[in-house]
Design a protein around this motif. Structure first.
Motif, mmCIF file in Angstrom:
data_model
loop_
_atom_site.group_PDB
_atom_site.id
_atom_site.type_symbol
_atom_site.label_atom_id
_atom_site.label_comp_id
_atom_site.label_asym_id
_atom_site.label_seq_id
_atom_site.Cartn_x
_atom_site.Cartn_y
_atom_site.Cartn_z
ATOM 1 N N ALA A 68 -1.541 5.202 16.754
ATOM 2 C CA ALA A 68 -1.315 5.949 15.508
ATOM 3 C C ALA A 68 -2.237 5.394 14.443
ATOM 4 O O ALA A 68 -2.463 4.189 14.352
ATOM 5 C CB ALA A 68 0.134 5.845 15.062
ATOM 6 N N ASP A 69 -2.776 6.290 13.638
ATOM 7 C CA ASP A 69 -3.543 5.921 12.441
ATOM 8 C C ASP A 69 -2.673 6.331 11.261
ATOM 9 O O ASP A 69 -2.511 7.508 10.972
ATOM 10 C CB ASP A 69 -4.886 6.651 12.432
ATOM 11 C CG ASP A 69 -5.746 6.298 11.223
ATOM 12 O OD1 ASP A 69 -5.279 5.533 10.349
ATOM 13 O OD2 ASP A 69 -6.877 6.798 11.134
ATOM 14 N N ILE A 70 -2.092 5.333 10.586
ATOM 15 C CA ILE A 70 -1.150 5.602 9.490
ATOM 16 C C ILE A 70 -1.917 5.640 8.178
ATOM 17 O O ILE A 70 -2.609 4.693 7.821
ATOM 18 C CB ILE A 70 -0.052 4.526 9.438
ATOM 19 C CG1 ILE A 70 0.726 4.490 10.755
ATOM 20 C CG2 ILE A 70 0.889 4.793 8.281
ATOM 21 C CD1 ILE A 70 1.851 3.483 10.756
ATOM 22 N N GLY A 71 -1.761 6.727 7.444
ATOM 23 C CA GLY A 71 -2.577 6.934 6.255
ATOM 24 C C GLY A 71 -3.991 7.270 6.680
ATOM 25 O O GLY A 71 -4.970 6.705 6.198
ATOM 26 N N HIS A 109 -0.501 0.833 19.898
ATOM 27 C CA HIS A 109 -1.336 0.286 18.825
ATOM 28 C C HIS A 109 -1.166 1.151 17.583
ATOM 29 O O HIS A 109 -0.985 2.372 17.680
ATOM 30 C CB HIS A 109 -2.823 0.276 19.216
ATOM 31 C CG HIS A 109 -3.125 -0.534 20.431
ATOM 32 N ND1 HIS A 109 -3.391 -1.878 20.384
ATOM 33 C CD2 HIS A 109 -3.199 -0.175 21.747
ATOM 34 C CE1 HIS A 109 -3.619 -2.318 21.606
ATOM 35 N NE2 HIS A 109 -3.505 -1.314 22.455
ATOM 36 N N ILE A 110 -1.251 0.518 16.432
ATOM 37 C CA ILE A 110 -1.323 1.231 15.159
ATOM 38 C C ILE A 110 -2.469 0.634 14.357
ATOM 39 O O ILE A 110 -2.607 -0.596 14.273
ATOM 40 C CB ILE A 110 -0.005 1.138 14.367
ATOM 41 C CG1 ILE A 110 1.074 1.994 15.052
ATOM 42 C CG2 ILE A 110 -0.197 1.600 12.918
ATOM 43 C CD1 ILE A 110 2.434 1.947 14.378
ATOM 44 N N VAL A 111 -3.310 1.492 13.798
ATOM 45 C CA VAL A 111 -4.400 1.042 12.931
ATOM 46 C C VAL A 111 -4.118 1.551 11.523
ATOM 47 O O VAL A 111 -3.547 2.622 11.344
ATOM 48 C CB VAL A 111 -5.778 1.542 13.426
ATOM 49 C CG1 VAL A 111 -6.069 1.017 14.822
ATOM 50 C CG2 VAL A 111 -5.859 3.063 13.407
ATOM 51 N N MET A 112 -4.528 0.767 10.525
ATOM 52 C CA MET A 112 -4.306 1.230 9.158
ATOM 53 C C MET A 112 -5.180 0.501 8.152
ATOM 54 O O MET A 112 -5.480 -0.682 8.294
ATOM 55 C CB MET A 112 -2.830 1.077 8.752
ATOM 56 C CG MET A 112 -2.359 -0.341 8.616
ATOM 57 S SD MET A 112 -0.764 -0.456 7.729
ATOM 58 C CE MET A 112 0.336 0.268 8.918
ATOM 59 N N ASN A 113 -5.601 1.272 7.164
ATOM 60 C CA ASN A 113 -6.202 0.771 5.927
ATOM 61 C C ASN A 113 -5.277 1.285 4.829
ATOM 62 O O ASN A 113 -5.532 2.317 4.230
ATOM 63 C CB ASN A 113 -7.625 1.315 5.768
ATOM 64 C CG ASN A 113 -8.252 0.944 4.443
ATOM 65 O OD1 ASN A 113 -7.739 0.116 3.696
ATOM 66 N ND2 ASN A 113 -9.376 1.579 4.128
ATOM 67 N N PRO A 114 -4.161 0.585 4.582
ATOM 68 C CA PRO A 114 -3.101 1.163 3.758
ATOM 69 C C PRO A 114 -3.501 1.310 2.299
ATOM 70 O O PRO A 114 -4.254 0.504 1.759
ATOM 71 C CB PRO A 114 -1.945 0.159 3.905
ATOM 72 C CG PRO A 114 -2.613 -1.130 4.248
ATOM 73 C CD PRO A 114 -3.817 -0.755 5.069
ATOM 74 N N PRO A 115 -2.997 2.356 1.648
ATOM 75 C CA PRO A 115 -3.244 2.506 0.206
ATOM 76 C C PRO A 115 -2.508 1.417 -0.554
ATOM 77 O O PRO A 115 -1.481 0.902 -0.093
ATOM 78 C CB PRO A 115 -2.662 3.886 -0.101
ATOM 79 C CG PRO A 115 -1.591 4.066 0.918
ATOM 80 C CD PRO A 115 -2.091 3.386 2.162
ATOM 81 N N LEU A 159 3.492 -0.723 -1.815
ATOM 82 C CA LEU A 159 3.167 0.453 -1.009
ATOM 83 C C LEU A 159 2.575 0.016 0.332
ATOM 84 O O LEU A 159 2.953 0.537 1.390
ATOM 85 C CB LEU A 159 2.186 1.348 -1.761
ATOM 86 C CG LEU A 159 1.777 2.646 -1.065
ATOM 87 C CD1 LEU A 159 2.986 3.506 -0.747
ATOM 88 C CD2 LEU A 159 0.795 3.421 -1.942
ATOM 89 N N GLY A 160 1.652 -0.948 0.302
ATOM 90 C CA GLY A 160 1.112 -1.472 1.545
ATOM 91 C C GLY A 160 2.184 -2.132 2.396
ATOM 92 O O GLY A 160 2.190 -1.999 3.631
ATOM 93 N N ALA A 161 3.111 -2.838 1.757
ATOM 94 C CA ALA A 161 4.208 -3.468 2.486
ATOM 95 C C ALA A 161 5.071 -2.415 3.182
ATOM 96 O O ALA A 161 5.544 -2.623 4.306
ATOM 97 C CB ALA A 161 5.051 -4.312 1.540
#
Length: 334
Positions: free
Chosen positions: A189-192, A251-257, A268-270
């Motif tokens: 999953a790509d979150i955000g 797997h999950i990848v993210m560059n969170p806002p 928000l990142g948390a």
């Protein structure tokens, strides 16, 4: 609670609405004060899923796109200037009364100056570090401010006005894409996910059986559909903070806002980190990139039993986190 600028301006008679006809309200955030509007005549135009669902729960008619016709429009100014102009153009497209409301930090003074060059504007009402004003639009008066639903960059990527990194790949996402392992077997999953840059690089790995793009902004998700091809991508218009998938991920990848306004909000990142822990399988791994100044270590350690920093850059840190403490829910779904 003090009255909003919109409520104060309408009650004081500084602004006015037509007695009949639909009122289109563009991009109101969750919790905005619309109490002075006749609810039965209001249609909310909102592409952010979290805000969209908030207004739907309040009983408002809520759509992603503007209605075909309306008697008046209210624009709640977004942070991105190109998107703000595009919303003014859309709100003005049928002529009629247009109200623009925004914070100084979101550029309301600049938009006011530009609109004054084209239309007669009511005396602006200043309140709570922002302004609200009204003008009578003529059809096509702001047509040159309109933008296409998506934009194709010179390098081939498709983006949309107002979205994050609309001018090209974000450097943090580029750093994470380079740091990902050569193999990412299983569901990812790509979150955000934005317009799909990270998901594109995930899907370059043949062992990926499915990549689910979770994105709160409808326009960004539509751009991602044009950037990714093949049957392994699944596009989900959802708020990552509250989202839970029916099956866990490997797997999950993210560059969170890290902000919803101009002020940084590490919470928000948390919340994204907690969403990853909730949706990963017990053996799953979170791959996260963040600006070095953001304090994500504590929420990562709270949500995962194993955390290691991998090679990043001078501006960005990259973490691989395993053993999600939210694994009990994932285990039950396995």
């Amino acid at each position: 609670m003090s009255e909003s600028r919109l409520t104060y301006a309408l009650k004081s008679g500084a602004l006015h609405l037509p007695q009949t006809g639909l009122i289109a309200v563009f991009r109101p955030r969750s919790g905005a004060d619309l109490s002075a509007l006749p609810r039965e005549r209001v249609e909310i135009v909102q592409g952010n899923r979290a805000d969209h669902d908030f207004w739907a729960r309040q009983g408002y008619r809520t759509e992603v796109s503007a209605p075909e016709d309306f008697a008046a429009a209210i624009v709640m100014l977004p942070r991105a200037k190109a998107e703000a102009r595009a919303l003014v153009a859309e709100a003005s497209s049928h002529g009629g009364s247009v109200i623009v409301d925004g914070q100084k930090t979101d550029g309301i003074d600049s938009i006011l100056r530009e609109i004054r060059k084209r239309a007669e504007v009511s005396p602006p009402v200043s309140k709570a570090h922002g302004k609200i004003f009204q003008f009578q639009a003529g059809p096509g008066q702001f047509a040159d401010w309109s933008l296409p639903p998506v934009t194709r960059l010179e390098n081939g990527w498709v983006t949309a006005p107002g979205m994050f990194s609309a001018d090209g790949p974000d450097p943090a996402s580029v750093a994470l894409a380079r740091a990902l392992p050569a193999k990412l077997p299983g569901r990812v999953a790509d979150i955000g996910a934005g317009w799909g840059y990270l998901a594109f690089h995930v899907l370059e790995r043949r062992e990926v059986t499915e990549c689910v793009l979770v994105e709160v902004e409808h326009a960004a998700l539509e751009a991602a559909r044009q950037n990714l091809h093949g049957g392994r991508a699944r596009f989900l218009w959802a708020d990552a903070v509250t989202w839970t998938d029916s099956e866990p991920f490997d797997h999950i990848v993210m560059n969170p806002p890290f902000h919803t306004t101009r002020a940084a909000d590490p919470a928000l990142g948390a919340a994204f980190i907690n969403a990853a822990a909730r949706n990963l399988a017990p053996h799953g791994t979170l791959w996260l990139v963040a600006n070095r100044h953001l304090p994500y270590e504590a929420p990562l350690e709270a949500a995962f039993g194993e955390l290691r920093e991998i090679e990043g850059t001078s501006g960005f840190k990259i973490y691989a986190a395993r053993r999600p403490r939210g694994q009990s829910a994932a285990s039950r779904r396995r």
